[in-house]
Design a protein around this motif. Structure first.
Motif: not given
Ligand SMILES: Nc1ncnc2c1ncn2[C@@H]1O[C@H](COP(=O)(O)OP(=O)(O)O)[C@@H](O)[C@H]1O
Ligand SMILES: [Mg+2]
Lengths: 225, 240
Positions: B13-16, B18-20, B37-46
């Motif tokens: 999760s980011r800033d509380g 949950c992304l996935y 996945g769509p923009n902002g779904c957390g690909k870079t985060t993964l």
């Protein structure tokens, strides 16, 4: 050929060294001598295409110098006023013409090649990088305002927009620094900067300018003031 | 089967927010996959989690069968992982192209001769030898991307994480990138929106959803015969 420089082929290393030499000698000598004009003339000839923009920048920088000079004139210190005015303009001219067409990265490269300490060089390079990225952010923002039909006025909207922009710049700078740290981790940075270059190719212009500059500083004849 | 990445029940999760949840992903040795996945779904985060730039909330992550429990565990893996940033400007650590490309190699203690040789070779492979002495920030977006890629390829990482590699590349460059990536015989995870591109490169495509990853086989690029197609007709310097 070295492609880190533009039209007048003065390498960044030479530029940095000569800038230090010329400005420190002109600043520290008691008198100004006519031969000190020689390197300026030579550079002016090297840079004949961009003289107009150089003089424009010189003019703006002189508005700052004017404050100092005017305060001296106020105290009726005419000689000192003239000396300060000439001295600062000699140095500015020299540096402006020398670095015309070079950017902050050229200086970083020069520091690197002069084998200055790694810490100093990397700090300078990362600062240059940040300034470059912020500059780009700034021009992107200006373009955004432009294409979205914003004209700056002295009203609350303008101030709000500008304040918001300054805030965004801070956030972006912070983000960039986090990303820089990540890049360092990923790529194995451990406080050192490297270069593959072994020898430096100095150009004819380098040699000529270095010779003229050194001679002009040694040849103390014909005091201007 | 030997694997490069094993992820089990990962939640982020980011800033509380949950992304996935319950992301499970196995990437076997030399397998190429894409994450969409769509923009902002957390690909870079993964990708950042896999590279050890960010810690996960829950779940386990193994790289080359070593459990990565703390961010410190990734240190030993650094030289095995190559990461391409979404924005190439963030990637550069030296002002001149050849110095930046050689950076990781020199930082890893390689000799200058070796670094120079490999740099020349890789720039040639990518068709950007003419950029060697230029200042990185004066290049176009596509050229920067290739320089950044050269800097990743030079250490011959066993696992490559590419964040939107086709961003800013024109069509010809995209095709060149497809060719380059197909030739590489390493595990690759590509994050991209660019369907036509990933279909030419990867074997499996995973879509990020709030419930986890949904896997689909790439219809256009069946896994095994693909390898053979490419390894036979090109011999390639940096892949072996
Ligand atoms: N620096 C940050 N701080 C807080 N939240 C962030 C930050 N960067 C991204 N996020 C949030 O994390 C989510 C995932 O971002 P990211 O992984 O960059 O998405 P993608 O790469 O799929 O477009 C986004 O919803 C975004 O709002
Ligand atoms: Mg992203």
């Amino acid at each position: 050929m070295d492609q880190t420089q533009t039209s007048p082929h003065i390498t960044p290393t030479t530029a940095l060294l000569l800038a230090l030499l010329y400005s420190s000698s002109v600043a520290l000598q008691e008198h100004l001598y006519t031969p000190m004009l020689l390197p300026l003339l030579l550079l002016g000839w090297f840079q004949k295409e961009s003289l107009l923009s150089i003089f424009k920048r010189l003019f703006f920088l002189n508005t700052l110098i004017a404050i100092v000079v005017l305060s001296m004139l106020w105290q009726k210190n005419y000689d000192l006023a003239l000396l300060v005015f000439l001295r600062s303009n000699f140095i500015l001219m020299f540096i402006l013409m020398l670095f015309q067409g070079k950017d902050e990265f050229a200086i970083a490269i020069a520091m690197h090649r002069l084998r200055l300490p790694h810490k100093l060089t990397s700090i300078f390079f990362f600062t240059a990088k940040s300034i470059f990225l912020i500059k780009r952010e700034f021009s992107l923002f200006k373009n955004t305002l432009h294409v979205r039909g914003f004209t700056p006025k002295t009203n609350i909207l303008t101030y709000k927009t500008m304040a918001g922009f300054v805030g965004i710049l801070f956030i972006k700078a912070l983000e960039r620094s986090v990303l820089l740290q990540k890049a360092m981790q990923l790529r194995g940075y451990c406080g050192e900067v490297y270069t593959l270059e072994e020898h430096q190719a100095f150009t004819k212009q380098d040699t000529l300018l270095a010779l003229i500059t050194i001679l002009s500083l040694l040849w103390r004849q014909g005091a201007l003031i | 089967m030997s694997c490069s990445v094993n992820i089990k029940n990962l939640s982020t999760s980011r800033d509380g927010v949950c992304l996935y949840e319950n992301v499970t992903l196995d990437v076997s040795h030399k397998e190429k996959i894409a994450i969409i996945g769509p923009n902002g779904c957390g690909k870079t985060t993964l990708l950042e989690i896999i590279a050890g730039l960010r810690s996960q909330e829950m779940g386990t992550l193994e790289l080359f069968h070593q459990p990565m429990l703390k961010l410190d565990d990734f240190k030993a893996m650094r030289h095995l992982i190559g990461y391409l940033f979404q924005d190439s400007d963030n990637q550069f650590l030296a002002p001149i192209v050849e110095d930046d490309v050689a950076f990781s190699l020199l930082a890893g203690g390689a000799s200058k001769e070796e670094a120079r040789l490999k740099t020349t070779m890789i720039l040639q492979d990518l068709g950007i030898s003419h950029l060697a002495k230029k200042i990185v920030y004066h290049l176009s977006g596509g050229e920067k991307k290739l320089v950044a890629l050269a800097g990743v390829l030079i250490t011959e990482p066993k696992l490559m994480l590419l964040d939107e590699p086709t961003n800013g590349l024109d069509h010809a460059m995209q095709l060149r990138l497809v060719e380059i990536l197909c030739k590489i015989d390493k595990s690759i995870i590509i994050v991209s929106h660019h369907k036509e591109f990933i279909e030419l490169v990867v074997e499996k495509i995973y879509e990020i959803t709030p419930e986890g990853l949904k896997c689909s086989l790439n219809p256009k690029n069946g896994s095994h015969h693909h390898h053979h197609d490419h390894t036979h007709d090109h011999s390639h310097s940096h892949t072996h």
